[in-house]
Scaffold this motif. Structure first.
Motif, PDB file in Angstrom:
ATOM      1  N   LYS A  63      36.303  25.658 -47.282  1.00  0.00           N
ATOM      2  CA  LYS A  63      37.379  26.640 -47.470  1.00  0.00           C
ATOM      3  C   LYS A  63      37.624  26.794 -48.965  1.00  0.00           C
ATOM      4  CE  LYS A  63      39.991  26.173 -43.173  1.00  0.00           C
ATOM      5  NZ  LYS A  63      39.427  25.017 -42.475  1.00  0.00           N
ATOM      6  N   GLU A  64      38.234  27.909 -49.308  1.00  0.00           N
ATOM      7  CA  GLU A  64      38.529  28.199 -50.709  1.00  0.00           C
ATOM      8  C   GLU A  64      39.383  27.090 -51.329  1.00  0.00           C
ATOM      9  OE1 GLU A  64      37.447  30.413 -52.717  1.00  0.00           O
ATOM     10  OE2 GLU A  64      38.740  29.842 -54.390  1.00  0.00           O
ATOM     11  N   GLU A  65      40.332  26.579 -50.558  1.00  0.00           N
ATOM     12  CA  GLU A  65      41.207  25.529 -51.100  1.00  0.00           C
ATOM     13  C   GLU A  65      40.401  24.271 -51.426  1.00  0.00           C
ATOM     14  OE1 GLU A  65      41.749  27.919 -48.410  1.00  0.00           O
ATOM     15  OE2 GLU A  65      42.675  26.362 -47.173  1.00  0.00           O
ATOM     16  N   GLU A  66      39.464  23.963 -50.556  1.00  0.00           N
ATOM     17  CA  GLU A  66      38.623  22.789 -50.802  1.00  0.00           C
ATOM     18  C   GLU A  66      37.790  22.977 -52.064  1.00  0.00           C
ATOM     19  OE1 GLU A  66      37.384  20.817 -46.633  1.00  0.00           O
ATOM     20  OE2 GLU A  66      36.782  22.922 -46.801  1.00  0.00           O
ATOM     21  N   ASP A  67      37.273  24.177 -52.217  1.00  0.00           N
ATOM     22  CA  ASP A  67      36.493  24.462 -53.419  1.00  0.00           C
ATOM     23  C   ASP A  67      37.345  24.243 -54.667  1.00  0.00           C
ATOM     24  OD1 ASP A  67      34.187  25.060 -52.061  1.00  0.00           O
ATOM     25  OD2 ASP A  67      34.463  27.231 -52.113  1.00  0.00           O
ATOM     26  N   GLN A  68      38.568  24.722 -54.611  1.00  0.00           N
ATOM     27  CA  GLN A  68      39.445  24.596 -55.777  1.00  0.00           C
ATOM     28  C   GLN A  68      39.713  23.124 -56.110  1.00  0.00           C
ATOM     29  OE1 GLN A  68      40.091  26.995 -57.831  1.00  0.00           O
ATOM     30  NE2 GLN A  68      38.960  28.334 -56.432  1.00  0.00           N
ATOM     31  N   VAL A  69      39.904  22.349 -55.079  1.00  0.00           N
ATOM     32  CA  VAL A  69      40.120  20.913 -55.293  1.00  0.00           C
ATOM     33  C   VAL A  69      38.891  20.288 -55.938  1.00  0.00           C
ATOM     34  CG1 VAL A  69      40.426  18.694 -54.114  1.00  0.00           C
ATOM     35  CG2 VAL A  69      41.771  20.674 -53.406  1.00  0.00           C
ATOM     36  N   LEU A  70      37.744  20.679 -55.444  1.00  0.00           N
ATOM     37  CA  LEU A  70      36.498  20.127 -55.976  1.00  0.00           C
ATOM     38  C   LEU A  70      36.286  20.548 -57.437  1.00  0.00           C
ATOM     39  CD1 LEU A  70      34.019  18.463 -55.410  1.00  0.00           C
ATOM     40  CD2 LEU A  70      32.951  20.458 -54.348  1.00  0.00           C
ATOM     41  N   ILE A  71      36.537  21.812 -57.699  1.00  0.00           N
ATOM     42  CA  ILE A  71      36.379  22.310 -59.075  1.00  0.00           C
ATOM     43  C   ILE A  71      37.330  21.577 -60.016  1.00  0.00           C
ATOM     44  CG2 ILE A  71      36.765  24.326 -60.540  1.00  0.00           C
ATOM     45  CD1 ILE A  71      35.770  26.044 -58.141  1.00  0.00           C
ATOM     46  N   LYS A  72      38.531  21.395 -59.543  1.00  0.00           N
ATOM     47  CA  LYS A  72      39.530  20.695 -60.364  1.00  0.00           C
ATOM     48  C   LYS A  72      39.073  19.272 -60.670  1.00  0.00           C
ATOM     49  CE  LYS A  72      44.559  20.095 -60.370  1.00  0.00           C
ATOM     50  NZ  LYS A  72      45.774  20.118 -59.500  1.00  0.00           N
ATOM     51  N   HIS A  73      38.526  18.631 -59.660  1.00  0.00           N
ATOM     52  CA  HIS A  73      38.036  17.262 -59.846  1.00  0.00           C
ATOM     53  C   HIS A  73      36.915  17.224 -60.874  1.00  0.00           C
ATOM     54  CE1 HIS A  73      36.771  13.150 -58.738  1.00  0.00           C
ATOM     55  NE2 HIS A  73      35.539  13.612 -58.883  1.00  0.00           N
TER      56      HIS A  73
END
Length: 302
Positions: free
Chosen positions: A10-20
């Motif tokens: 999901k887009e939210e998961e991607d954002q979390v991953l990118i942030k990490h």
DNA sequence: AACCTACCCAACCGCCTTCCT
DNA sequence: GAGGAAGGCGGTTGGGTAGGT
């Protein structure tokens, strides 16, 4: 421990991953889960980053002709080392290359399947349709070492400004003869990708046994293809007229083979309407071999 | 419009290697 | 050096979709 999540991201998961990744860099994938940021495995996070989120990826962009050529050439040299091949293709991942190749292979398989003659057709009719096969002594099964199984045989040749493209005059080179009679340096590094002037290559794909109908061919799957199973469609001139008249004895002893003299066969010989450069040869042969059902470019488009 | 087929591609799985303790 | 964890890689699968019938 929370359950591991699978499936599409999901887009939210991607954002979390990118942030990490922005914070810690592309590492410590397992810590993403242990910190409770995502319920994905470290492997899954890494794969998502490498294949989709990494900067400068060519997502959704089809392989250009140049990229296709590069993949085909590198696959011939390295085998199915997709990660290695991908390093030569900026913006492409190993998964991209793998999918591209797999797709090509399926197309090729389909082409070959559609070319299979009637099952009742006797085997000897094949040799009848291939009149110019050189007479060769009975040959042992080629002894393929691991590196040979991994990659197909690549033969470099010097080329001339003309060649024979009349199918009736084509001789097919028996693979075992090539392997047994030459000192191909399979245990050494293959030559670099760069072509020297006036050089072309014939790449003999193990996955493409059509060119060697009278011998068992080792496939990537470890099973020899019996010639009875070999699909033949010898009227496919587009596939075959890239080979000049070239007998096994021409090859013997030396990989570097002058092609021009053996090509001269009177009226069978035609002058090319375009300069045969290494690039033009590669442009046409390997790419179209997989793709030959597409309209061929006219020489004027070269 | 419904169905079929082929193709593309994202994601998972299993194996192997490398790294860390 | 042994064992486990993590990472890397190649093979495979399954869903989505475009094109054809």
């Amino acid at each position: 421990m929370s359950e591991i999540k699978k499936g599409p991201w999901k887009e939210e998961e991607d954002q979390v991953l990118i942030k990490h990744v922005k914070k810690y860099g592309p590492r410590d994938w397992s810590s993403i889960r242990s910190k409770g940021l995502l319920q994905r495995t470290g492997k899954s996070c890494r794969l998502r980053w490498v294949n989709k989120l990494r900067p400068n990826l060519k997502n959704g962009v089809k392989f250009s002709a140049e990229e296709e050529r590069t993949v085909i050439e590198l696959q011939a040299q390295f085998g199915n080392k997709w990660a290695r091949i991908a390093t030569y293709l900026p913006g492409r991942t190993d998964n991209d290359v793998k999918n591209f190749w797999s797709s090509r292979q399926k197309r090729l398989a389909k082409i070959l399947r559609n070319s299979v003659p009637q099952p009742s057709k006797p085997q000897k009719s094949i040799s009848k349709e291939a009149p110019a096969l050189p007479k060769v002594p009975s040959l042992e099964e080629p002894k393929l070492n691991s590196s040979m199984e991994e990659r197909p045989l690549v033969v470099s040749q010097h080329c001339s400004s003309s060649y024979t493209n009349n199918f009736d005059t084509i001789n097919m080179v028996p693979l075992p003869e090539l392997v047994n009679s030459t000192s191909l340096p399979f245990d050494q590094e293959l030559p670099p990708l760069e072509f020297t002037p006036n050089e072309k290559r014939i790449c003999i794909w193990p996955q493409f046994p059509l060119l060697f109908p009278h011998i068992p061919v080792q496939t990537n799957f470890g099973q020899p293809l019996e010639h009875q199973e070999l699909p033949m469609k010898l009227e496919d001139n587009d596939l075959l007229d890239y080979f000049g008249q070239l007998s096994a004895s021409d090859i013997g002893g030396n990989v570097q083979v002058p092609l021009a003299p053996s090509c001269s066969s009177g009226q069978d010989q035609r002058e090319l309407e375009y300069p045969l450069t290494p690039d033009s040869f590669i442009d046409d042969f390997p790419l179209d071999m997989f793709d030959y059902i597409d309209p061929l470019q006219s020489p004027s488009g070269w």
